[in-house]
Design a protein around this motif. Structure first.
Motif, mmCIF file in Angstrom:
data_model
loop_
_atom_site.group_PDB
_atom_site.id
_atom_site.type_symbol
_atom_site.label_atom_id
_atom_site.label_comp_id
_atom_site.label_asym_id
_atom_site.label_seq_id
_atom_site.Cartn_x
_atom_site.Cartn_y
_atom_site.Cartn_z
ATOM 1 N N THR A 46 36.797 55.777 39.762
ATOM 2 C CA THR A 46 36.916 54.505 39.049
ATOM 3 C C THR A 46 38.383 54.156 38.850
ATOM 4 O OG1 THR A 46 36.736 55.665 36.930
ATOM 5 C CG2 THR A 46 34.703 54.763 37.851
ATOM 6 N N VAL A 47 38.642 52.893 38.488
ATOM 7 C CA VAL A 47 40.013 52.420 38.288
ATOM 8 C C VAL A 47 40.747 53.312 37.285
ATOM 9 C CG1 VAL A 47 41.410 50.516 37.409
ATOM 10 C CG2 VAL A 47 39.465 50.045 38.917
ATOM 11 N N THR A 48 40.053 53.650 36.214
ATOM 12 C CA THR A 48 40.607 54.553 35.198
ATOM 13 C C THR A 48 39.666 55.739 35.047
ATOM 14 O OG1 THR A 48 41.566 52.674 34.001
ATOM 15 C CG2 THR A 48 41.370 54.747 32.809
ATOM 16 N N ASP A 49 40.204 56.939 35.208
ATOM 17 C CA ASP A 49 39.371 58.135 35.115
ATOM 18 C C ASP A 49 38.596 58.170 33.795
ATOM 19 O OD1 ASP A 49 40.203 59.036 37.564
ATOM 20 O OD2 ASP A 49 41.730 60.393 36.782
ATOM 21 N N GLY A 50 37.308 58.437 33.911
ATOM 22 C CA GLY A 50 36.477 58.559 32.725
ATOM 23 C C GLY A 50 35.989 57.246 32.160
ATOM 24 N N LYS A 51 36.415 56.128 32.771
ATOM 25 C CA LYS A 51 36.001 54.802 32.287
ATOM 26 C C LYS A 51 35.321 54.007 33.397
ATOM 27 C CE LYS A 51 39.244 53.766 28.525
ATOM 28 N NZ LYS A 51 40.226 52.774 28.026
ATOM 29 N N LEU A 52 34.408 53.152 32.987
ATOM 30 C CA LEU A 52 33.804 52.169 33.884
ATOM 31 C C LEU A 52 34.313 50.801 33.447
ATOM 32 C CD1 LEU A 52 31.713 51.834 36.215
ATOM 33 C CD2 LEU A 52 30.036 51.267 34.444
ATOM 34 N N THR A 53 35.156 50.200 34.261
ATOM 35 C CA THR A 53 35.779 48.922 33.911
ATOM 36 C C THR A 53 34.973 47.782 34.520
ATOM 37 O OG1 THR A 53 37.934 50.016 33.956
ATOM 38 C CG2 THR A 53 37.930 47.614 33.911
ATOM 39 N N VAL A 54 34.507 46.880 33.670
ATOM 40 C CA VAL A 54 33.594 45.810 34.092
ATOM 41 C C VAL A 54 34.167 44.448 33.696
ATOM 42 C CG1 VAL A 54 31.262 44.865 33.866
ATOM 43 C CG2 VAL A 54 31.617 47.347 33.813
ATOM 44 N N ALA A 55 34.232 43.537 34.660
ATOM 45 C CA ALA A 55 34.662 42.158 34.388
ATOM 46 C C ALA A 55 33.439 41.281 34.183
ATOM 47 C CB ALA A 55 35.502 41.625 35.542
ATOM 48 N N THR A 56 33.547 40.334 33.242
ATOM 49 C CA THR A 56 32.443 39.406 32.988
ATOM 50 C C THR A 56 32.993 38.087 32.479
ATOM 51 O OG1 THR A 56 30.267 39.202 31.921
ATOM 52 C CG2 THR A 56 32.063 40.053 30.563
ATOM 53 N N SER A 57 32.206 37.028 32.653
ATOM 54 C CA SER A 57 32.577 35.702 32.166
ATOM 55 C C SER A 57 31.593 35.322 31.060
ATOM 56 C CB SER A 57 32.521 34.677 33.302
ATOM 57 O OG SER A 57 32.822 33.381 32.842
ATOM 58 N N PRO A 58 32.022 35.387 29.789
ATOM 59 C CA PRO A 58 31.079 35.281 28.659
ATOM 60 C C PRO A 58 30.675 33.852 28.289
ATOM 61 C CG PRO A 58 33.276 35.619 27.826
ATOM 62 C CD PRO A 58 33.399 35.653 29.324
ATOM 63 N N ASP A 59 30.287 33.071 29.291
ATOM 64 C CA ASP A 59 29.857 31.697 29.017
ATOM 65 C C ASP A 59 28.530 31.420 29.709
ATOM 66 O OD1 ASP A 59 30.866 31.816 31.592
ATOM 67 O OD2 ASP A 59 31.691 29.797 31.560
ATOM 68 N N PHE A 60 27.687 32.443 29.753
ATOM 69 C CA PHE A 60 26.510 32.374 30.606
ATOM 70 C C PHE A 60 25.303 32.989 29.908
ATOM 71 C CE2 PHE A 60 24.703 33.151 35.046
ATOM 72 C CZ PHE A 60 24.729 31.808 35.409
ATOM 73 N N ALA A 61 24.987 32.481 28.726
ATOM 74 C CA ALA A 61 23.829 32.995 27.989
ATOM 75 C C ALA A 61 22.552 32.731 28.786
ATOM 76 C CB ALA A 61 23.742 32.300 26.636
#
Length: 291
Positions: A46-61
């Motif tokens: 992963t991009v950072t060891d021990g982490k799962l980095t997730v991108a999201t666009s929070p305008d989509f209920a």
């Protein structure tokens, strides 16, 4: 005779070199899909060891948005967010979610600055060079949306395909492609946030818009002036997790997590809870420094 042997050997060498073209010295042909999660965990990168980095666009209920509590405190929620946490837990990683505009999620994943994107993505073939698609975790649909006062003007998609109409869609989305495909003669307006599209519809600046069905229905519950008029045909219906290109172990692990979430009923619970929260006090879009 010797000359013939030399030519034969040279030809064999040339053919072996040609056969190797395109695979690359570091091509990974490991069959990750056949591995268990226990076998995959030590192989995860992963991009950072021990982490799962997730991108999201929070305008989509109800996929991703902010739920506002009685003290006006926002919490990032939605069934994509719940699924992201489930995947991180399943993989034994700490979850880090980075909110951003929708069109930024694809560029960040393509640049390998994040591990995953969870933002209501459909498996559009035009994105295959920028991300790997997980298995489908949710099947939805696409809709044409307008306001009640204009509903009688649109009985079919052909009715919206006129130069006099302004038709909205989210920038960089499947809905933007659907708008261009179905209403090419209209004035297509691409906006970065679904909230902006809704605002423009309600103000009369847009005549209609292409929005994912479950998202459109969530907005219609909060804004009765909206009308989810009819379904829009789309062959690639369903939502997938976008995985950093070429990360076979992570893709296989994500697919196992999705299968587990569907099998144990968690996915159904995530969708039900997100729909309930979407009917309450919500905020959709990026927060400022003051929240």
């Amino acid at each position: 005779m010797k000359k013939w042997i030399v030519l034969t050997l040279a030809l064999a060498l040339a053919l072996s070199l040609f056969a190797g073209c395109g695979k690359g010295a570091d091509a990974d042909e490991t069959d990750y899909a056949s591995m268990s999660i226990e076998e995959l965990k030590p192989l995860l990168k992963t991009v950072t060891d021990g982490k799962l980095t997730v991108a999201t666009s929070p305008d989509f209920a109800p996929y991703e948005f902010y739920s506002i509590d009685e003290n006006e405190n926002p919490t990032l929620v939605g069934f994509d967010i719940a699924l992201a946490q489930y995947i991180a837990d399943y993989l034994g990683l700490e979850l880090e979610i980075i909110p951003m505009d929708f069109d930024g999620t694809l560029s960040e994943l393509s640049a390998k600055k994040v591990d995953l994107v969870l933002s209501g993505y459909s498996p559009d073939p035009t994105r295959e060079d920028k991300m790997d698609f997980s298995d489908i975790y949710y099947v939805g649909g696409q809709s044409f949306v307008t306001v009640q006062d204009k509903a009688d003007s649109f009985s079919t998609l052909a009715d919206a395909n006129k130069a006099e109409y302004q038709i909205g869609a989210q920038l960089g989305s499947i809905q933007a492609d659907l708008a261009k495909e179905n209403t090419p003669d209209a004035d297509i307006v691409e906006l970065s946030k679904v909230t902006d599209i809704i605002a423009e519809l309600l103000s009369g600046k847009l005549d209609g818009a292409f929005i994912e069905t479950v998202v459109a229905e969530a907005y219609a519950k909060n804004y009765p002036e909206l009308c989810v008029k009819f379904d829009v045909p789309y062959e690639q219906e369903g939502s997938v997790v976008g995985v950093s290109k070429g990360n076979g172990a992570l893709l296989a692990a994500v697919n196992l997590a999705i299968a587990a979430a569907k099998e144990d009923g968690s996915m159904d619970e995530f969708v039900a809870e997100a729909n309930t929260l979407a009917e309450g006090n919500t905020y959709e879009g990026l927060l400022d420094n003051q929240g």
